[in-house]
Design a protein around this motif. Sequence first.
Motif, PDB file in Angstrom:
ATOM      1  N   THR A  35     -25.845 -12.593  83.042  1.00  0.00           N
ATOM      2  CA  THR A  35     -25.583 -12.405  84.474  1.00  0.00           C
ATOM      3  C   THR A  35     -24.999 -13.666  85.093  1.00  0.00           C
ATOM      4  OG1 THR A  35     -27.536 -10.966  84.500  1.00  0.00           O
ATOM      5  CG2 THR A  35     -26.578 -11.551  86.605  1.00  0.00           C
ATOM      6  N   PHE A 282     -23.885  -8.512  94.929  1.00  0.00           N
ATOM      7  CA  PHE A 282     -24.200  -7.489  93.939  1.00  0.00           C
ATOM      8  C   PHE A 282     -24.661  -8.122  92.625  1.00  0.00           C
ATOM      9  CE2 PHE A 282     -21.986  -4.330  96.567  1.00  0.00           C
ATOM     10  CZ  PHE A 282     -22.817  -3.231  96.364  1.00  0.00           C
ATOM     11  N   LEU A 283     -23.961  -9.140  92.175  1.00  0.00           N
ATOM     12  CA  LEU A 283     -24.347  -9.788  90.913  1.00  0.00           C
ATOM     13  C   LEU A 283     -25.679 -10.510  91.048  1.00  0.00           C
ATOM     14  CD1 LEU A 283     -20.878 -11.128  89.713  1.00  0.00           C
ATOM     15  CD2 LEU A 283     -22.268  -9.359  88.624  1.00  0.00           C
ATOM     16  N   THR A 284     -25.992 -10.993  92.249  1.00  0.00           N
ATOM     17  CA  THR A 284     -27.297 -11.626  92.456  1.00  0.00           C
ATOM     18  C   THR A 284     -28.418 -10.604  92.332  1.00  0.00           C
ATOM     19  OG1 THR A 284     -26.307 -13.291  93.922  1.00  0.00           O
ATOM     20  CG2 THR A 284     -28.684 -12.981  94.062  1.00  0.00           C
ATOM     21  N   PHE A 285     -28.200  -9.386  92.835  1.00  0.00           N
ATOM     22  CA  PHE A 285     -29.195  -8.334  92.653  1.00  0.00           C
ATOM     23  C   PHE A 285     -29.363  -7.990  91.176  1.00  0.00           C
ATOM     24  CE2 PHE A 285     -28.661  -7.248  97.225  1.00  0.00           C
ATOM     25  CZ  PHE A 285     -30.005  -7.222  97.560  1.00  0.00           C
ATOM     26  N   ILE A 286     -28.253  -7.947  90.450  1.00  0.00           N
ATOM     27  CA  ILE A 286     -28.338  -7.699  89.004  1.00  0.00           C
ATOM     28  C   ILE A 286     -29.098  -8.833  88.322  1.00  0.00           C
ATOM     29  CG2 ILE A 286     -26.986  -7.457  86.885  1.00  0.00           C
ATOM     30  CD1 ILE A 286     -24.798  -6.150  88.584  1.00  0.00           C
ATOM     31  N   LEU A 287     -28.877 -10.058  88.790  1.00  0.00           N
ATOM     32  CA  LEU A 287     -29.607 -11.210  88.261  1.00  0.00           C
ATOM     33  C   LEU A 287     -31.100 -11.055  88.513  1.00  0.00           C
ATOM     34  CD1 LEU A 287     -29.705 -14.131  87.130  1.00  0.00           C
ATOM     35  CD2 LEU A 287     -29.317 -14.924  89.474  1.00  0.00           C
ATOM     36  N   VAL A 289     -32.768  -8.284  88.730  1.00  0.00           N
ATOM     37  CA  VAL A 289     -33.274  -7.303  87.763  1.00  0.00           C
ATOM     38  C   VAL A 289     -33.430  -7.949  86.388  1.00  0.00           C
ATOM     39  CG1 VAL A 289     -32.762  -5.144  86.579  1.00  0.00           C
ATOM     40  CG2 VAL A 289     -32.297  -5.356  89.021  1.00  0.00           C
ATOM     41  N   ALA A 290     -32.443  -8.772  85.994  1.00  0.00           N
ATOM     42  CA  ALA A 290     -32.517  -9.444  84.694  1.00  0.00           C
ATOM     43  C   ALA A 290     -33.720 -10.380  84.628  1.00  0.00           C
ATOM     44  CB  ALA A 290     -31.220 -10.218  84.439  1.00  0.00           C
TER      45      ALA A 290
END
Length: 408
Positions: A35, A282-287, A289-290
């Motif tokens: 991520t 958006f990528l921070t939200f994915i981060l 989750v990771a």
Amino acid sequence: MNYELFIAKRYLFSKKSHHAINIISGIAVCGVAITTMALVCTLSVFNGFQDLVADLFTAFDPEIEVTLNEGRILAADDPSLEKLKKLDCVETYTECVEGQALVVQGKHQLVVTLRGVEENFIEQTNTDELFYGDGEFVLHNDTCDYGILGIQLAGKMGLQASFEEPITIYAPKKGERVNMGNPLSSFNQDHLYSPGIVFMVKQAKYDANYILTSIGFARRILDAQGQVTAIHLRVKDDVNISSAKNLIKEALGERFIIKDRYEQQDEVFHIMRIEKLIAYVFLTFILLVACFNIIGSLSMLMIDKKTDVETLRNLGASNKQISHIFAFEGRMISAAGAVFGIIIGLLLCWAQQEFGIITMGDTEGSFIIEAYPVSIHPLDIVLVFFTVLIVGWIAVWYPVRYLSKKIL
């Protein structure tokens, strides 16, 4: 060294009794790293497109543009403009008159933007990169005026760089109502001839809508004698643009708006900044989750280290200190993922810059550039690193406190 951090480091790198814990910890690091890598690459691509747009700036985007704060038309001999001409930082001073007009050529009729400039317009830009054709840059002579069309506008009208028959320009007369019996009497009418060239700046805003001509012609057709709509400036090579803007603002006061090239294209850059921000969110939200993978790793580690925890309690460690050990463990996993992700992301960006691995399309020449542009900004790298650390800290703080009470 803080003993809590020391124990957390031992737990991170030592071999666990259950091999699955090592695998889960590795997966957690990889999730954060991937991520992080995506954040670095995505932000760098957005930076690349912003730099690409900036590289496309031409004389149609002068280094500094001066316009009125209120109103549109200004007397060319305004005392404030006389002050502007005398500033030491100004290299080239070009008066500009711009307005809407109707261009007619055969069966083609289009509403265009007519921009009249002085002859020193050629000093504002590198003409080798702006004009195309067998002719030369000329705006008027003793007998006629010339019009340089945008390349897309010429295509719309079925014209080449050089055309024999002049094009007819119409513009409404100021302060007159349309005479329905003879509508043409309510319009100024004149002709523009071809100098044998067209311009191309690779922006449809200009290439498809603008005609460049002499300021005298523009003033006649637009009823703007002795007036200007903007002043285009080029500063001396040894003068910083920001410093020049400040000097101009001091000389002109609040009555004028002074814009550099980025501010003239503010709408484009504003949209790109919003897109970049949305991608970052958006990528921070994915981060986030990771980072929840870290919780699974920590819960398994807590179960595995129950005996060690009892020993630490017997030695006087409090529950808070024991929680800190596993919190440090989660933060180190986040930090490791951040470092590996940034390194991998920078390597991928370098490879894209050097070799153009990911192309814009399958057909060569379909786009201005062949491969996705990439530009690495140090501030973005710092932002990504601290984002990963903060998100990792948030992701493990409460779960560690809760799990340590339930499991330990």
